[in-house]
Write a protein that holds these residues in place. Structure first.
Motif, PDB file in Angstrom:
ATOM      1  N   THR A 125      29.391 122.744 106.377  1.00 10.84           N
ATOM      2  CA  THR A 125      30.287 123.839 106.752  1.00 10.84           C
ATOM      3  C   THR A 125      30.907 124.426 105.490  1.00 10.84           C
ATOM      4  N   ASP A 126      31.428 125.622 105.597  1.00 13.34           N
ATOM      5  CA  ASP A 126      32.296 126.152 104.562  1.00 13.34           C
ATOM      6  C   ASP A 126      33.577 125.320 104.570  1.00 13.34           C
ATOM      7  N   ASP A 127      34.269 125.296 103.443  1.00 17.21           N
ATOM      8  CA  ASP A 127      35.581 124.672 103.325  1.00 17.21           C
ATOM      9  C   ASP A 127      35.578 123.209 103.775  1.00 17.21           C
ATOM     10  N   ALA A 128      34.638 122.425 103.245  1.00 17.16           N
ATOM     11  CA  ALA A 128      34.553 120.999 103.556  1.00 17.16           C
ATOM     12  C   ALA A 128      35.320 120.194 102.506  1.00 17.16           C
ATOM     13  N   TRP A 129      36.142 119.278 102.981  1.00 16.41           N
ATOM     14  CA  TRP A 129      36.948 118.435 102.096  1.00 16.41           C
ATOM     15  C   TRP A 129      36.598 116.978 102.338  1.00 16.41           C
ATOM     16  N   LEU A 130      36.407 116.234 101.248  1.00 14.30           N
ATOM     17  CA  LEU A 130      36.155 114.794 101.332  1.00 14.30           C
ATOM     18  C   LEU A 130      37.246 114.037 100.600  1.00 14.30           C
ATOM     19  N   GLU A 131      37.632 112.898 101.182  1.00 14.63           N
ATOM     20  CA  GLU A 131      38.557 111.984 100.530  1.00 14.63           C
ATOM     21  C   GLU A 131      37.758 110.775 100.071  1.00 14.63           C
ATOM     22  N   TYR A 132      37.969 110.393  98.818  1.00 12.49           N
ATOM     23  CA  TYR A 132      37.350 109.205  98.235  1.00 12.49           C
ATOM     24  C   TYR A 132      38.451 108.180  97.989  1.00 12.49           C
ATOM     25  N   MET A 133      38.313 106.991  98.545  1.00  6.92           N
ATOM     26  CA  MET A 133      39.159 105.848  98.189  1.00  6.92           C
ATOM     27  C   MET A 133      38.263 104.956  97.343  1.00  6.92           C
ATOM     28  N   ILE A 134      38.667 104.691  96.103  1.00 11.70           N
ATOM     29  CA  ILE A 134      37.807 104.006  95.136  1.00 11.70           C
ATOM     30  C   ILE A 134      38.514 102.731  94.679  1.00 11.70           C
ATOM     31  N   ASP A 135      37.744 101.649  94.552  1.00 13.41           N
ATOM     32  CA  ASP A 135      38.350 100.340  94.281  1.00 13.41           C
ATOM     33  C   ASP A 135      38.439  99.965  92.802  1.00 13.41           C
ATOM     34  N   ALA A 136      38.148 100.887  91.909  1.00 11.93           N
ATOM     35  CA  ALA A 136      38.192 100.578  90.471  1.00 11.93           C
ATOM     36  C   ALA A 136      38.659 101.813  89.707  1.00 11.93           C
ATOM     37  N   PRO A 137      39.222 101.605  88.513  1.00 12.93           N
ATOM     38  CA  PRO A 137      39.605 102.763  87.700  1.00 12.93           C
ATOM     39  C   PRO A 137      38.365 103.510  87.217  1.00 12.93           C
ATOM     40  N   TYR A 138      38.491 104.814  87.078  1.00 13.64           N
ATOM     41  CA  TYR A 138      37.398 105.645  86.581  1.00 13.64           C
ATOM     42  C   TYR A 138      37.214 105.412  85.080  1.00 13.64           C
ATOM     43  N   VAL A 139      35.963 105.240  84.655  1.00 17.69           N
ATOM     44  CA  VAL A 139      35.620 105.088  83.243  1.00 17.69           C
ATOM     45  C   VAL A 139      34.658 106.224  82.903  1.00 17.69           C
ATOM     46  N   ALA A 140      35.136 107.208  82.136  1.00 16.99           N
ATOM     47  CA  ALA A 140      34.375 108.431  81.875  1.00 16.99           C
ATOM     48  C   ALA A 140      32.987 108.174  81.307  1.00 16.99           C
ATOM     49  N   GLY A 141      32.840 107.270  80.385  1.00 18.89           N
ATOM     50  CA  GLY A 141      31.543 107.028  79.759  1.00 18.89           C
ATOM     51  C   GLY A 141      30.545 106.293  80.630  1.00 18.89           C
ATOM     52  N   ALA A 142      30.972 105.812  81.791  1.00 24.21           N
ATOM     53  CA  ALA A 142      30.085 105.033  82.664  1.00 24.21           C
ATOM     54  C   ALA A 142      29.409 105.877  83.735  1.00 24.21           C
TER      55      ALA A 142
END
Length: 175
Positions: A125-142
């Motif tokens: 659909t247009d205007d679709a929103w997703l929520e992400y619940m993530i169990d670890a900190p984001y590591v940019a280089g990974a």
């Protein structure tokens, strides 16, 4: 909450139902006790929202490489998406198998994606929103990725992407 196992080990569809009365509705989207009772040790570390303006926007296929792997609980808050996970764990009986689940805001379902799986979605659909619940900190280089139409995966997308980033369109095939 109900937990539905898929053909990929650890990839679980989470089914919830809102409680409603004259004021409106209330929906529990995560509960440590219910997840633990189902044998799922998932504890969110961060929450993010992906807003997508146009129908058939494709994001993916992404994952975090070791040692920064992460599990995600993905839920559609507005509109609908075709959400996909591909098992990249070489020791898994489902290696390179994929599962696609339609997530709709009105259905209140979610997908728990284990570490070691690539993830992506196509908006329905247009205007679709997703929520992400993530169990670890984001590591940019990974951050890693593979092309959405990689023949090794053989994902049967419901439509071709109308909007896709250059990065996502040009990831290499998974080797």
């Amino acid at each position: 909450m109900r937990f539905h196992e898929t053909k990929v080990p650890g990839l679980i569809e989470v089914l919830t139902a809102p409680f409603g009365d004259i004021r409106g509705r209330f929906l529990r989207t995560w509960c440590a006790e219910e997840f633990a009772a189902a044998g799922l040790d998932f504890k969110p570390h961060q929450t993010s929202i992906s807003e997508n303006r146009v129908r058939h926007t494709l994001r993916g296929m992404h994952w975090q490489a070791a040692p920064a792997e992460e599990r995600k609980l993905v839920r559609c808050l507005r509109g609908g998406v075709f959400d996909v996970a591909v098992d990249l764990r070489t020791d898994s009986p489902a290696y390179l198998h994929w599962v696609g689940v339609e997530l709709w805001a009105g259905q209140h379902n979610a997908l728990l994606i284990p570490a070691g799986c690539a993830h992506g979605f196509l908006t329905l659909t247009d205007d679709a929103w997703l929520e992400y619940m993530i169990d670890a900190p984001y590591v940019a280089g990974a951050g890693r990725g593979a092309r959405w139409d990689d023949p090794a995966f053989g994902i049967a997308w419901p439509a071709a992407p109308a909007v896709i980033s250059d990065r996502d369109a040009n990831w290499p095939d998974h080797a």
